[in-house]
Design an enzyme around this catalytic site. Structure first.
Site, PDB file in Angstrom:
ATOM      1  N   ARG A   1      -8.180  31.876   6.502  1.00  0.00           N
ATOM      2  CA  ARG A   1      -8.243  32.247   7.914  1.00  0.00           C
ATOM      3  C   ARG A   1      -9.445  33.138   8.136  1.00  0.00           C
ATOM      4  O   ARG A   1      -9.833  33.898   7.249  1.00  0.00           O
ATOM      5  CB  ARG A   1      -6.985  33.018   8.320  1.00  0.00           C
ATOM      6  CG  ARG A   1      -5.752  32.172   8.548  1.00  0.00           C
ATOM      7  CD  ARG A   1      -4.622  32.999   9.146  1.00  0.00           C
ATOM      8  NE  ARG A   1      -4.220  34.094   8.295  1.00  0.00           N
ATOM      9  CZ  ARG A   1      -4.507  35.372   8.509  1.00  0.00           C
ATOM     10  NH1 ARG A   1      -5.176  35.749   9.585  1.00  0.00           N
ATOM     11  NH2 ARG A   1      -4.099  36.289   7.671  1.00  0.00           N
TER      12      ARG A   1
ATOM     13  N   HIS B   1       6.740  37.566  11.714  1.00  0.00           N
ATOM     14  CA  HIS B   1       6.205  37.112  10.428  1.00  0.00           C
ATOM     15  C   HIS B   1       7.233  37.437   9.344  1.00  0.00           C
ATOM     16  O   HIS B   1       7.037  38.342   8.539  1.00  0.00           O
ATOM     17  CB  HIS B   1       4.877  37.854  10.190  1.00  0.00           C
ATOM     18  CG  HIS B   1       4.055  37.287   9.078  1.00  0.00           C
ATOM     19  ND1 HIS B   1       3.084  38.016   8.446  1.00  0.00           N
ATOM     20  CD2 HIS B   1       4.048  36.066   8.498  1.00  0.00           C
ATOM     21  CE1 HIS B   1       2.522  37.267   7.518  1.00  0.00           C
ATOM     22  NE2 HIS B   1       3.085  36.087   7.524  1.00  0.00           N
TER      23      HIS B   1
ATOM     24  N   LYS C   1       0.383  29.931  12.520  1.00  0.00           N
ATOM     25  CA  LYS C   1       0.049  31.278  12.989  1.00  0.00           C
ATOM     26  C   LYS C   1      -0.306  31.291  14.481  1.00  0.00           C
ATOM     27  O   LYS C   1       0.086  32.200  15.212  1.00  0.00           O
ATOM     28  CB  LYS C   1      -1.101  31.862  12.163  1.00  0.00           C
ATOM     29  CG  LYS C   1      -0.872  31.860  10.660  1.00  0.00           C
ATOM     30  CD  LYS C   1       0.337  32.660  10.231  1.00  0.00           C
ATOM     31  CE  LYS C   1       0.413  32.793   8.709  1.00  0.00           C
ATOM     32  NZ  LYS C   1       1.674  33.420   8.284  1.00  0.00           N
TER      33      LYS C   1
ATOM     34  N   ASP D   1       8.322  32.205   6.115  1.00  0.00           N
ATOM     35  CA  ASP D   1       7.140  32.805   6.750  1.00  0.00           C
ATOM     36  C   ASP D   1       7.362  33.307   8.175  1.00  0.00           C
ATOM     37  O   ASP D   1       6.868  34.356   8.522  1.00  0.00           O
ATOM     38  CB  ASP D   1       5.985  31.796   6.729  1.00  0.00           C
ATOM     39  CG  ASP D   1       4.634  32.457   6.966  1.00  0.00           C
ATOM     40  OD1 ASP D   1       4.437  33.597   6.493  1.00  0.00           O
ATOM     41  OD2 ASP D   1       3.773  31.850   7.625  1.00  0.00           O
TER      42      ASP D   1
ATOM     43  N   CYS E   1       2.738  40.345  -1.427  1.00  0.00           N
ATOM     44  CA  CYS E   1       3.970  41.060  -1.800  1.00  0.00           C
ATOM     45  C   CYS E   1       5.027  40.110  -2.354  1.00  0.00           C
ATOM     46  O   CYS E   1       6.099  40.539  -2.760  1.00  0.00           O
ATOM     47  CB  CYS E   1       4.545  41.791  -0.586  1.00  0.00           C
ATOM     48  SG  CYS E   1       3.580  43.224  -0.090  1.00  0.00           S
TER      49      CYS E   1
ATOM     50  N   TYR F   1      -9.032  24.553   7.595  1.00  0.00           N
ATOM     51  CA  TYR F   1      -8.145  25.231   6.660  1.00  0.00           C
ATOM     52  C   TYR F   1      -6.888  25.831   7.292  1.00  0.00           C
ATOM     53  O   TYR F   1      -6.975  26.554   8.284  1.00  0.00           O
ATOM     54  CB  TYR F   1      -8.888  26.348   5.915  1.00  0.00           C
ATOM     55  CG  TYR F   1      -8.236  26.641   4.587  1.00  0.00           C
ATOM     56  CD1 TYR F   1      -8.571  25.909   3.466  1.00  0.00           C
ATOM     57  CD2 TYR F   1      -7.230  27.592   4.469  1.00  0.00           C
ATOM     58  CE1 TYR F   1      -7.938  26.125   2.257  1.00  0.00           C
ATOM     59  CE2 TYR F   1      -6.589  27.820   3.268  1.00  0.00           C
ATOM     60  CZ  TYR F   1      -6.954  27.079   2.159  1.00  0.00           C
ATOM     61  OH  TYR F   1      -6.322  27.289   0.971  1.00  0.00           O
TER      62      TYR F   1
ATOM     63  N   ARG G   1      -3.360  26.668  -1.944  1.00  0.00           N
ATOM     64  CA  ARG G   1      -2.031  26.522  -1.338  1.00  0.00           C
ATOM     65  C   ARG G   1      -1.292  25.274  -1.793  1.00  0.00           C
ATOM     66  O   ARG G   1      -1.909  24.248  -2.086  1.00  0.00           O
ATOM     67  CB  ARG G   1      -2.176  26.423   0.188  1.00  0.00           C
ATOM     68  CG  ARG G   1      -2.853  27.614   0.843  1.00  0.00           C
ATOM     69  CD  ARG G   1      -1.885  28.761   0.967  1.00  0.00           C
ATOM     70  NE  ARG G   1      -2.525  30.005   1.371  1.00  0.00           N
ATOM     71  CZ  ARG G   1      -1.915  30.945   2.094  1.00  0.00           C
ATOM     72  NH1 ARG G   1      -0.678  30.766   2.504  1.00  0.00           N
ATOM     73  NH2 ARG G   1      -2.545  32.060   2.389  1.00  0.00           N
TER      74      ARG G   1
ATOM     75  N   SER H   1       0.613  40.245   3.102  1.00  0.00           N
ATOM     76  CA  SER H   1       0.287  39.278   2.047  1.00  0.00           C
ATOM     77  C   SER H   1       0.285  39.970   0.678  1.00  0.00           C
ATOM     78  O   SER H   1       0.183  41.186   0.571  1.00  0.00           O
ATOM     79  CB  SER H   1      -1.061  38.633   2.330  1.00  0.00           C
ATOM     80  OG  SER H   1      -2.041  39.623   2.447  1.00  0.00           O
TER      81      SER H   1
HETATM   82  O1  TSX Z   1       6.849  38.298  -5.873  1.00  0.00           O
HETATM   83  C1  TSX Z   1       7.016  39.356  -6.455  1.00  0.00           C
HETATM   84  N1  TSX Z   1       8.187  40.065  -6.282  1.00  0.00           N
HETATM   85  C2  TSX Z   1       9.216  39.579  -5.339  1.00  0.00           C
HETATM   86  C3  TSX Z   1      10.063  38.611  -5.991  1.00  0.00           C
HETATM   87  C4  TSX Z   1      11.233  38.211  -5.550  1.00  0.00           C
HETATM   88  N2  TSX Z   1       6.017  39.832  -7.286  1.00  0.00           N
HETATM   89  C5  TSX Z   1       4.749  39.120  -7.414  1.00  0.00           C
HETATM   90  C6  TSX Z   1       3.790  39.725  -6.417  1.00  0.00           C
HETATM   91  C7  TSX Z   1       2.604  38.905  -6.148  1.00  0.00           C
HETATM   92  C8  TSX Z   1       2.818  37.846  -5.116  1.00  0.00           C
HETATM   93  C9  TSX Z   1       6.214  40.999  -7.957  1.00  0.00           C
HETATM   94  N3  TSX Z   1       5.424  41.667  -8.802  1.00  0.00           N
HETATM   95  C10 TSX Z   1       7.395  41.718  -7.814  1.00  0.00           C
HETATM   96  C11 TSX Z   1       8.421  41.236  -6.968  1.00  0.00           C
HETATM   97  O2  TSX Z   1       9.478  41.844  -6.841  1.00  0.00           O
HETATM   98  N4  TSX Z   1       7.297  42.835  -8.576  1.00  0.00           N
HETATM   99  C12 TSX Z   1       6.098  42.787  -9.170  1.00  0.00           C
HETATM  100  C13 TSX Z   1       5.563  43.800 -10.080  1.00  0.00           C
HETATM  101  C14 TSX Z   1       5.944  43.473 -11.497  1.00  0.00           C
HETATM  102  C15 TSX Z   1       5.163  42.582 -12.200  1.00  0.00           C
HETATM  103  C16 TSX Z   1       5.501  42.264 -13.528  1.00  0.00           C
HETATM  104  C17 TSX Z   1       6.606  42.873 -14.107  1.00  0.00           C
HETATM  105  C18 TSX Z   1       7.376  43.745 -13.381  1.00  0.00           C
HETATM  106  C19 TSX Z   1       7.036  44.049 -12.081  1.00  0.00           C
HETATM  107  N5  TSX Z   1       6.890  42.563 -15.442  1.00  0.00           N
HETATM  108  C20 TSX Z   1       7.745  43.207 -16.289  1.00  0.00           C
HETATM  109  O3  TSX Z   1       8.353  44.150 -15.951  1.00  0.00           O
HETATM  110  C21 TSX Z   1       7.868  42.626 -17.624  1.00  0.00           C
HETATM  111 MN    MN Z   2       2.361  34.381   6.408  1.00  0.00          MN
END
Ligand code: TSX
Ligand code: MN
Length: 636
Positions: free
Chosen positions: A96, A275, A255, A322, A299, A246, A419, A297
């Protein structure tokens, strides 16, 4: 005359219809409701395509268009699966473009807030109708010359639901047509519903690359990056998008329509276009509750929507990942939500059988992959699939570079914004009621951000106003746009910063106003943070499937369980009230409220909100900030 791609059977007695002197190569123009006929005829005259193709949403149509794209080289079949295709875009057209996305209204302040002098408003860009006319007059006339114009009737939300809205997208991109078929409900049935006097959202899209092409077309992906422009006319429910093929720039149902235009309709009509994901959680007792959740984004919103619970006895079902359209039921006062979309358009890198098995399982057929890598045996590949792809596999990257998996760790297969685009109905945990025309009742609204420092795992708001304040101060760590600046915690109120189609101050006030109707059963509002780090930069919370523990606490709170205690920043879980069985957690570090951090944070938040919104910042939010300062001053 170029190839006519649809054989006309019984041509001897079918009169070929024309709009002006441009032929309709498929479909019956008379089937379109008069208000659509009128607009399409105007668009045909303006864009001068070589033909007009009225889409009906059938499988034969998809097969024909797919075949054309494969022949041209835009799509490649991924032979490892059933009906999966990969697409690589021009590297200048990969995301975007906020700097080229505008809202047009007569009054500037209907679109954007009164930001303070010198503050760079990041809550939307406005352009006057006169100025925009100059820009569009420079782009649209003849923009589809030599190309086919596809007329796409689509519904956001189940066809015929009172909560749904109808759009018509006109586009010269068949990639867009195929993607719209996944992401929205495309059908000629739409025309019947429009006949009953319903309004429709007008969506015009062009790649801005008429034939004969004057520029080099890269990767068989026509586009016009220098002149890309995405324009919203919320007053007349219209979107015009030029120059980009895109995602959010071109799949206008998403969006542009479902958030920016629908958000303005929702403001006018008294509901919400947000959102947010929608999911249900069923506990071991068999009690099911629905929640909606908003995250900026990066998360893992899609991962949360399709969560595989880490503790036995819980079941998660996804309604949407979304966008949520929500309204308070006039009879019962419940907040009811629908997912206006029909597919998932998710970030591929990072998605795998550990982080999100349900997403992987959803896209094993009938899906389109954009800017991911391809394995030599006709599979998809992206960063995050290392452990699920045999070492030694030959990968072709999205830029066409070949490498052997495991040999050179610096090689990247995919664009970071690559994507998958897959039908929601294929998701193994899609909710039975995901297309319920009445929507699902929302018990809690969750906001979240990626906050490495200071912010505890979960906070419950004291009340509705405080919840709206929590959402207004939403922030998240992102890789900043300028590459050298690295990671920064950025403001993204309501996770809606780039997606609100009107004055953001009015938007916050709209949220506050729901409290004024005593009939409304206001859901509790929460803030979560899965991403807090310890002093060694290790995550304090395991995240992913273990987030069910937090969701369970949230749901018990909606049932009124006495498991929360007051803190200066909101209600926090009482010790041992969240099920931590089997985990090693430093609870005190995870839940601490460091005074210095929060005192600085509220100052910074006030400055940012005041700079951005000026006098449009609702008084209730200023009051909330003062109350928070007062509570913090009493903290040791
Ligand atoms: O999506 C994530 N979530 C939500 C899941 C339901 N991610 C990936 C984020 C990028 C898109 C996460 N990353 C989450 C999370 O709850 N938490 C984390 C951070 C994290 C990454 C690796 C570990 C732990 C926490 N690994 C170990 O503890 C081994
Ligand atoms: Mn979105």
């Amino acid at each position: 005359m170029e190839d006519v791609n649809v054989p006309f059977v019984e041509v001897h007695y079918v009169t070929i219809q024309k709009v002006g002197d441009i032929p309709i190569v498929k479909g019956d123009f008379k089937e379109l409701p008069p208000q659509v006929q009128k607009w399409v005829a105007q668009m045909v005259q303006l864009c001068t395509p070589r033909g007009v193709y009225i889409c009906d949403g059938s499988d034969e149509e998809a097969e024909m268009v797919t075949q054309k794209l494969v022949e041209r080289g835009t799509l490649t079949k991924l032979t490892k699966y059933e009906n999966n295709y990969i697409c690589w875009t021009d590297p200048r057209d990969v995301a975007r473009v906020e700097s080229k996305t505008f809202i047009v209204t007569d009054d500037k302040y209907a679109s954007v807030p009164h930001s303070r002098e010198g503050a760079n408003c990041v809550l939307g860009l406005w352009m006057s109708p006169e100025e925009m006319k100059v820009q569009l007059d420079d782009r649209l006339p003849g923009c589809m010359s030599g190309r086919m114009m596809y007329i796409i009737p689509f519904s956001m939300g189940p066809i015929g639901s009172p909560l749904s809205k109808i759009g018509v997208q006109v586009t010269d991109s068949n990639y867009v047509l195929l993607s719209m078929r996944v992401m929205t409900r495309v059908s000629s049935e739409i025309w019947k519903h429009l006949k009953h006097g319903e309004e429709f959202v007008k969506c015009l899209h062009s790649m801005g690359c008429p034939r004969p092409v004057e520029r080099l077309v890269i990767k068989h992906w026509p586009c016009n990056p220098e002149k890309t422009l995405i324009v919203h006319f919320p007053d007349i429910r219209k979107v015009i998008s030029y120059g980009s093929g895109y995602g959010g720039n071109s799949l206008l149902g998403k969006k542009c329509f479902a958030l920016r235009i629908a958000g303005r309709i929702a403001y006018d009509e008294g509901w919400l276009a947000e959102h947010m994901l929608i999911m249900s959680i069923t506990n071991p007792k068999g009690e099911e509750k629905f929640v909606a959740a908003a995250f900026p984004s990066a998360c893992g919103k899609t991962n949360l929507a399709m969560l595989t619970p880490a503790i036995p006895g819980y079941t998660v079902r996804v309604v949407g990942d979304d966008i949520a359209w929500m309204r308070f039921d006039k009879q019962t006062g419940e907040l009811r939500a629908i997912n206006p979309e029909a597919g998932f358009f998710g970030v591929a890198p990072g998605t795998n059988m550990k982080t999100n098995p349900n997403a992987i399982l959803t896209c094993l057929k009938n899906s389109i992959f954009t800017n991911v890598g391809e394995t030599a045996d006709g599979g998809f590949y992206w960063e995050g699939l290392e452990d699920e792809t045999p070492p030694g596999t030959e990968i072709t990257s999205w830029t066409g570079e070949k490498f052997i998996l495991g040999e050179d760790k610096t090689k990247k297969s995919s664009h970071p914004n690559a994507r998958f685009c897959c039908p929601a109905r294929q998701c193994p945990i899609i909710h039975d009621r995901w297309e319920d025309p009445a929507g699902v009742p929302i018990s809690a609204i969750i906001f979240g951000g990626r906050r490495p420092e200071g912010v505890p795992l979960v906070i419950e708001s004291f009340d509705w106003k405080h919840g709206v304040f929590l959402a207004s101060q939403l922030k998240s760590e992102t890789t900043a746009a300028a590459e050298h600046t690295g990671k920064q915690v950025m403001h993204d109120p309501f996770a809606m910063r780039p997606f609100v189609g009107y004055n953001f101050g009015h938007y916050i006030q709209h949220w506050l106003d729901f409290e004024k109707d005593p009939n409304n059963k206001l859901p509790k509002i929460f803030h979560v943070n899965w991403f807090r780090l310890d002093e060694n930069k290790k995550f304090l919370w395991p995240g992913f499937g273990d987030n069910i523990r937090v969701l369970d606490w949230i749901i018990r709170r909606t049932n009124g369980e006495d498991i929360a205690e007051v803190s200066p920043v909101g209600l926090l879980p009482k010790k041992d009230s969240i099920n931590l069985q089997g985990l090693v957690i430093d609870w005190d570090k995870l839940m601490s409220i460091p005074k210095e951090y929060w005192v600085n944070d509220i100052q910074e938040t006030l400055k940012w909100l005041d700079d951005q919104l000026g006098d449009d910042l609702p008084k209730d939010i200023r009051d909330q900030i003062e109350k928070q300062k007062e509570r913090l001053s009493q903290l040791k």
